[in-house]
Motif scaffolding. Sequence first.
Motif, PDB file in Angstrom:
ATOM      1  N   UNK A 308      56.564 -28.026  12.448  1.00 36.10           N
ATOM      2  CA  UNK A 308      56.926 -29.244  13.075  1.00 36.10           C
ATOM      3  C   UNK A 308      56.621 -30.675  12.145  1.00 36.10           C
ATOM      4  N   UNK A 309      55.494 -30.458  11.348  1.00 25.11           N
ATOM      5  CA  UNK A 309      55.274 -31.623  10.630  1.00 25.11           C
ATOM      6  C   UNK A 309      56.495 -31.866   9.509  1.00 25.11           C
ATOM      7  N   UNK A 310      57.134 -30.764   9.203  1.00 19.04           N
ATOM      8  CA  UNK A 310      58.366 -31.309   8.176  1.00 19.04           C
ATOM      9  C   UNK A 310      59.519 -31.684   9.007  1.00 19.04           C
ATOM     10  N   UNK A 311      59.457 -31.675  10.308  1.00 18.80           N
ATOM     11  CA  UNK A 311      60.492 -32.268  11.345  1.00 18.80           C
ATOM     12  C   UNK A 311      61.569 -31.223  11.286  1.00 18.80           C
ATOM     13  N   UNK A 312      61.471 -30.199  11.201  1.00 22.22           N
ATOM     14  CA  UNK A 312      62.460 -28.974  11.205  1.00 22.22           C
ATOM     15  C   UNK A 312      62.170 -27.729  12.245  1.00 22.22           C
ATOM     16  N   UNK A 313      61.377 -28.346  13.389  1.00 28.06           N
ATOM     17  CA  UNK A 313      60.916 -27.406  14.208  1.00 28.06           C
ATOM     18  C   UNK A 313      62.256 -27.054  15.080  1.00 28.06           C
ATOM     19  N   UNK A 314      62.789 -25.955  15.357  1.00 19.88           N
ATOM     20  CA  UNK A 314      63.885 -25.499  16.038  1.00 19.88           C
ATOM     21  C   UNK A 314      65.128 -25.657  15.366  1.00 19.88           C
ATOM     22  N   UNK A 315      65.027 -26.389  13.992  1.00 19.62           N
ATOM     23  CA  UNK A 315      66.183 -26.727  13.039  1.00 19.62           C
ATOM     24  C   UNK A 315      66.375 -25.533  11.824  1.00 19.62           C
ATOM     25  N   UNK A 316      65.889 -24.390  12.041  1.00 23.00           N
ATOM     26  CA  UNK A 316      65.890 -23.463  10.816  1.00 23.00           C
ATOM     27  C   UNK A 316      66.588 -22.270  11.397  1.00 23.00           C
ATOM     28  N   UNK A 317      68.120 -22.323  11.474  1.00 25.52           N
ATOM     29  CA  UNK A 317      68.776 -21.246  11.938  1.00 25.52           C
ATOM     30  C   UNK A 317      68.532 -19.584  11.474  1.00 25.52           C
ATOM     31  N   UNK A 318      68.203 -20.118  10.141  1.00 23.42           N
ATOM     32  CA  UNK A 318      67.885 -18.500   9.431  1.00 23.42           C
ATOM     33  C   UNK A 318      66.499 -18.129   9.777  1.00 23.42           C
ATOM     34  N   UNK A 319      65.898 -18.767  10.224  1.00 26.13           N
ATOM     35  CA  UNK A 319      64.575 -18.194  10.815  1.00 26.13           C
ATOM     36  C   UNK A 319      63.520 -18.321   9.533  1.00 26.13           C
ATOM     37  N   UNK A 320      62.442 -17.301  10.021  1.00 27.51           N
ATOM     38  CA  UNK A 320      61.326 -17.147   9.100  1.00 27.51           C
ATOM     39  C   UNK A 320      61.316 -15.683   8.195  1.00 27.51           C
ATOM     40  N   UNK A 321      61.093 -15.771   6.819  1.00 28.90           N
ATOM     41  CA  UNK A 321      61.325 -14.667   6.334  1.00 28.90           C
ATOM     42  C   UNK A 321      59.727 -14.548   5.668  1.00 28.90           C
ATOM     43  N   UNK A 322      59.335 -13.461   6.217  1.00 31.19           N
ATOM     44  CA  UNK A 322      57.923 -12.999   6.040  1.00 31.19           C
ATOM     45  C   UNK A 322      57.628 -12.196   4.905  1.00 31.19           C
ATOM     46  N   UNK A 323      56.630 -12.491   3.871  1.00 31.50           N
ATOM     47  CA  UNK A 323      55.976 -11.603   3.049  1.00 31.50           C
ATOM     48  C   UNK A 323      54.896 -11.926   2.669  1.00 31.50           C
ATOM     49  N   UNK A 324      54.212 -11.062   1.578  1.00 32.19           N
ATOM     50  CA  UNK A 324      52.869 -11.078   1.161  1.00 32.19           C
ATOM     51  C   UNK A 324      52.321 -10.004   1.906  1.00 32.19           C
ATOM     52  N   UNK A 325      51.226  -9.326   1.386  1.00 27.37           N
ATOM     53  CA  UNK A 325      50.518  -8.115   1.818  1.00 27.37           C
ATOM     54  C   UNK A 325      50.296  -7.945   3.153  1.00 27.37           C
ATOM     55  N   UNK A 326      50.009  -9.134   3.762  1.00 24.39           N
ATOM     56  CA  UNK A 326      49.595  -9.080   5.250  1.00 24.39           C
ATOM     57  C   UNK A 326      50.955  -8.561   5.971  1.00 24.39           C
ATOM     58  N   UNK A 327      52.061  -8.752   5.608  1.00 25.99           N
ATOM     59  CA  UNK A 327      53.501  -8.591   6.410  1.00 25.99           C
ATOM     60  C   UNK A 327      53.590  -7.226   6.505  1.00 25.99           C
ATOM     61  N   UNK A 328      52.735  -6.457   5.862  1.00 24.60           N
ATOM     62  CA  UNK A 328      52.825  -4.980   6.125  1.00 24.60           C
ATOM     63  C   UNK A 328      52.289  -4.501   7.262  1.00 24.60           C
ATOM     64  N   UNK A 329      51.604  -5.305   7.985  1.00 20.53           N
ATOM     65  CA  UNK A 329      50.750  -5.142   9.284  1.00 20.53           C
ATOM     66  C   UNK A 329      51.744  -4.720   9.987  1.00 20.53           C
ATOM     67  N   UNK A 330      51.559  -3.443  10.965  1.00 24.02           N
ATOM     68  CA  UNK A 330      52.488  -3.111  11.950  1.00 24.02           C
ATOM     69  C   UNK A 330      52.529  -4.047  13.165  1.00 24.02           C
ATOM     70  N   UNK A 331      53.878  -4.295  13.665  1.00 23.27           N
ATOM     71  CA  UNK A 331      53.974  -5.230  14.656  1.00 23.27           C
ATOM     72  C   UNK A 331      53.700  -6.871  14.308  1.00 23.27           C
ATOM     73  N   UNK A 332      53.951  -7.175  13.185  1.00 26.30           N
ATOM     74  CA  UNK A 332      53.302  -8.585  12.745  1.00 26.30           C
ATOM     75  C   UNK A 332      54.703  -9.460  12.962  1.00 26.30           C
ATOM     76  N   UNK A 333      55.620  -8.780  12.967  1.00 28.66           N
ATOM     77  CA  UNK A 333      57.094  -9.278  12.954  1.00 28.66           C
ATOM     78  C   UNK A 333      57.354  -9.959  14.362  1.00 28.66           C
ATOM     79  N   UNK A 334      56.910  -9.123  15.440  1.00 27.27           N
ATOM     80  CA  UNK A 334      56.872  -9.418  16.875  1.00 27.27           C
ATOM     81  C   UNK A 334      56.189 -10.394  17.163  1.00 27.27           C
TER      82      UNK A 334
END
Length: 412
Positions: A308-334
């Motif tokens: 939100x602070x960046x001014x791009x809330x709702x304006x990132x059509x390609x969404x979020x790409x999640x990575x780093x060790x914690x992103x292996x946590x089951x169901x984190x994507x949802x």
Amino acid sequence: MEEIVVGIDVGTTKICTLVGRFDGTDVLHILGVGIEPTTGIKKGIIVDLEAASHAIVRSVERAEQSSGIEIASAIVSIAGAHVSSINSRGAVGISGEIVDEYDVINVLEAARSVAIPHNREVIHIVKRGFSIDGQDGINEPIGMHGYKLEVETHIITAGAATVQNLRECVGAAGVEVQQFVLNPLASADAVLTKNERLMGAAVCDIGGGTTDMAIYVDGNVWHTMVLAVGGNHVTSDIAHGLRLPVSQAEEIKLQQGYAIRAEVGAEDYFSVRPFGEDRDVNINKQELAHIIEARVEEIFELALQEIKRSGYDGLLPAGLVLTGGVSALPAIRGLASDVLNMSVRIAEPENISGMVDQLHSPAYSTAVGLLRWALSREDNFVKAKNGRNSRKKEKKGVKLDSAKNLFKRLLP
Ligand SMILES: Nc1ncnc2c1ncn2[C@@H]1O[C@H](COP(=O)(O)OP(=O)(O)OP(=O)(O)O)[C@@H](O)[C@H]1O
Ligand SMILES: [Mg+2]
């Protein structure tokens, strides 16, 4: 002589040194790997110089042994609560009515000199866009006519003392820091596609001690942030909530953890022995998921605030790409997509060959990204000699003049 690149990801939980070679295609060939548990670093900040140096030295030595290459210099990741970023504008008169590279250096220097306190070191100067005589939206001003050149920059700085400590720890391994690269920018080089950058996307790397994020718009970095919270906090919440030693809480998180409580069966149990009990007790998996969900949700809420602070809330059509060790946590994507209200994909390094057994995991995006960073910016190539380790290492670093130094920190 071969063109070899070396990256050292100094993470909160592990140090990963990679030696790689680019074969002219998109595939990165990994020649050497050195992964060591981190000691002496908390939330991206060195708290014990000697312990941190030892871990880095061991990681570098392993990478040297596995590659048979002596490492003289490397690209090194940087993150932590001491990193911050500001937006700054610079303006200069155009000397010869046509913009040349010196005008560009001068205007960037102007943007930089306005805002940086002495106890900060500049890590990157990101060019968000130039304007000439008030005309915005210029990406490449060199060669254009005009009288006044302005630039909008995003300047990433780090605590000078912390940077110096890190440089010393890496130096203890006989390695000169060629360049520091902010964690999320390295991760983005490993996992963000060109189309995602162009469309508008955020990359979020959740590690053990930090959550690092970068927002890309129109192919360029628009905003970056580092939060001092990560998987270690999830573990310590579990340790407190279930009255367990931290090591056991970590194990349970990895084996039984789930990010969304409502999706866990009410009848699922696992057994542990908490402090103060003389026998194992059964714990409902929902209870564990509840603890995990609360913390991970909080991390994504902080990420949302930054978007939100960046001014791009709702304006990132390609969404979020999640990575780093914690992103292996089951169901984190949802969970991420519920909180952030955007599409989310989990990413790990791709297009790698050679010694990659351990590297196919989101925990290694930053390390692989450091090599890609080096490869995509030609003057960062490390010239490494082939040959086994020798105790004495020659330092081959060239002292760059300040203009060149400035260019090295610029993003394309
Ligand atoms: N399957 C999993 N479920 C939950 N957490 C996991 C899983 N696998 C790894 N993690 C967590 O990921 C964290 C480590 O991630 P990573 O290796 O990316 O951190 P790091 O790079 O060392 O740290 P940082 O980037 O914060 O400095 C640890 O907290 C670990 O518990
Ligand atoms: Mg990391």
